[in-house]
Scaffold this active site. Structure first.
Site, PDB file in Angstrom:
ATOM      1  N   ASP A  37       0.854  -1.183   0.000  1.00 31.89           N
ATOM      2  CA  ASP A  37       0.000   0.000   0.000  1.00 31.89           C
ATOM      3  C   ASP A  37       0.892   1.235   0.000  1.00 31.89           C
ATOM      4  O   ASP A  37       1.571   1.514   0.993  1.00 31.89           O
ATOM      5  CB  ASP A  37      -0.903  -0.029   1.250  1.00 31.89           C
ATOM      6  CG  ASP A  37      -1.794   1.191   1.363  1.00 31.89           C
ATOM      7  OD1 ASP A  37      -1.723   2.081   0.484  1.00 31.89           O
ATOM      8  OD2 ASP A  37      -2.576   1.263   2.329  1.00 31.89           O
ATOM      9  N   ILE A  38       0.907   1.974  -1.117  1.00 30.78           N
ATOM     10  CA  ILE A  38       1.846   3.096  -1.223  1.00 30.78           C
ATOM     11  C   ILE A  38       1.500   4.245  -0.274  1.00 30.78           C
ATOM     12  O   ILE A  38       2.327   5.130  -0.068  1.00 30.78           O
ATOM     13  CB  ILE A  38       1.963   3.624  -2.670  1.00 30.78           C
ATOM     14  CG1 ILE A  38       0.652   4.226  -3.168  1.00 30.78           C
ATOM     15  CG2 ILE A  38       2.461   2.536  -3.614  1.00 30.78           C
ATOM     16  CD1 ILE A  38       0.774   4.949  -4.506  1.00 30.78           C
ATOM     17  N   ALA A  61      -2.261   4.223  -8.783  1.00 26.99           N
ATOM     18  CA  ALA A  61      -2.752   5.603  -8.866  1.00 26.99           C
ATOM     19  C   ALA A  61      -4.252   5.642  -8.650  1.00 26.99           C
ATOM     20  O   ALA A  61      -4.950   4.645  -8.857  1.00 26.99           O
ATOM     21  CB  ALA A  61      -2.421   6.207 -10.227  1.00 26.99           C
ATOM     22  N   TYR A 126      -8.019  15.377 -10.255  1.00 26.85           N
ATOM     23  CA  TYR A 126      -7.145  14.291 -10.696  1.00 26.85           C
ATOM     24  C   TYR A 126      -5.831  14.838 -11.257  1.00 26.85           C
ATOM     25  O   TYR A 126      -4.746  14.451 -10.828  1.00 26.85           O
ATOM     26  CB  TYR A 126      -7.858  13.433 -11.742  1.00 26.85           C
ATOM     27  CG  TYR A 126      -6.930  12.487 -12.478  1.00 26.85           C
ATOM     28  CD1 TYR A 126      -6.321  11.429 -11.812  1.00 26.85           C
ATOM     29  CD2 TYR A 126      -6.655  12.657 -13.832  1.00 26.85           C
ATOM     30  CE1 TYR A 126      -5.456  10.569 -12.477  1.00 26.85           C
ATOM     31  CE2 TYR A 126      -5.806  11.801 -14.513  1.00 26.85           C
ATOM     32  CZ  TYR A 126      -5.200  10.762 -13.832  1.00 26.85           C
ATOM     33  OH  TYR A 126      -4.342   9.921 -14.490  1.00 26.85           O
ATOM     34  N   LYS A 130      -2.015  14.538  -9.595  1.00 27.29           N
ATOM     35  CA  LYS A 130      -0.926  13.900 -10.331  1.00 27.29           C
ATOM     36  C   LYS A 130       0.253  14.864 -10.487  1.00 27.29           C
ATOM     37  O   LYS A 130       1.411  14.452 -10.378  1.00 27.29           O
ATOM     38  CB  LYS A 130      -1.409  13.426 -11.705  1.00 27.29           C
ATOM     39  CG  LYS A 130      -2.379  12.244 -11.650  1.00 27.29           C
ATOM     40  CD  LYS A 130      -1.781  11.002 -11.010  1.00 27.29           C
ATOM     41  CE  LYS A 130      -0.741  10.356 -11.890  1.00 27.29           C
ATOM     42  NZ  LYS A 130      -0.205   9.095 -11.297  1.00 27.29           N
TER      43      LYS A 130
END
Length: 287
Positions: A37-38, A61, A126, A130
């Site tokens: 789990d990042i 992502a 979003y 990013k």
């Protein structure tokens, strides 16, 4: 050479798995979100301690563009905090990070293809998260490749191609916007390029590794979503009444870039990659 892949169950993660057998010189470690789990820094550290990766491909992502407008905290956690966590642990373990970003960091007002040095200006949550993830990586360490891509599809997971084919099986007619211009990207082509970057970086001498930074990658050519849908149906011999409509007739919570074609000059120059036309790659993609 050990390459750890996050987001293994996503579209790019599955594409990487599908071609991993072609590279016996690489020991791939595929981790889905339950295994790595990042958003959990300690979890990342445990995985890196166990596998000691030379490279990490971050294919994890939050990509639900419209949903991000109502879930900004979740998008932020995965796309920004997650990216920062990975960069910190990569720095600690001297691991080279390959991070996937998006054409949505741009506002779409360009009339020519976006270059890596063009100023980002995301129009939604979003794209903003990013971009913030990119910056978090850049502020943490130098040994990264950030790959901006666009309109990713494949035979894996959920994407525009599969949605169009599903809807065509349920309806007699469809309307698709024709005033958003970009380039479809086959996830397998993206996966191949990522591995190519790894191999070429690994084979270069440490003193020549001055190639880190941001790169654009998509297939060649450009089209609208309507053009993309039309080609999908033609290739798959689907008969459906397809109509072109303006974006104003299909309002969405998140604003999309009107033009997000990416200039691939840099990645072709530094890594000598040959990039297929989007129509050619679409024909090769079979569900």
């Amino acid at each position: 050479m050990v390459v750890l892949v996050t987001g293994a169950n996503g579209q790019l993660g599955q594409a990487l798995q599908s071609i991993s057998g072609n590279y016996p010189e690489i020991d791939f470690v595929f981790c889905d979100s339950t295994r790595l789990d990042i958003t959990d820094l300690n979890n990342i550290k445990q995985s890196f301690k166990q596998f000691k990766p030379d490279y990490c491909i971050n294919a994890a992502a939050y990509t639900a563009v419209d949903k991000a407008e109502s879930e900004p905290e979740k998008a932020q956690l995965i796309n920004v905090i997650g990216a920062k966590n990975l960069a910190e642990v990569c720095k600690e373990y001297d691991t080279i990070l390959l991070h996937i970003s998006t054409d949505f960091v741009f506002d779409g007002t360009n009339k020519t293809a976006y270059k890596e040095e063009d100023t980002p200006n995301p129009t939604g949550v979003y794209g903003l998260t990013k971009l913030q993830g990119e910056k978090a990586i850049q502020e943490t360490f130098d040994n990264y490749f950030i790959i901006r891509t666009s309109w990713v599809y494949s035979q894996f997971a959920n994407n525009f191609m599969k949605t169009m084919l599903r809807l065509a099986s349920e309806r007699d007619s469809l309307s698709v916007v024709n005033d958003q211009i970009g380039t479809p990207t086959n996830a397998v082509d993206l996966a191949e390029v990522l591995i190519s970057i790894i191999i070429k970086t690994q084979n270069s001498q440490p003193e020549t590794r001055n190639i880190f930074g941001i790169y654009n990658f998509s297939n060649e050519g450009r089209c609208s979503w309507y053009d993309f849908a039309k080609e999908i149906f033609e290739i798959n011999n689907v008969n459906i009444n397809l109509s072109a409509i303006p974006t104003t007739s299909f309002p969405t919570p998140a604003k999309r870039p009107a033009y997000s074609v990416l200039d691939k000059t840099k990645i072709k120059k530094f890594f000598q990659v040959e990039i297929k036309d989007w129509k050619e790659s679409l024909k090769a993609c079979k569900i």
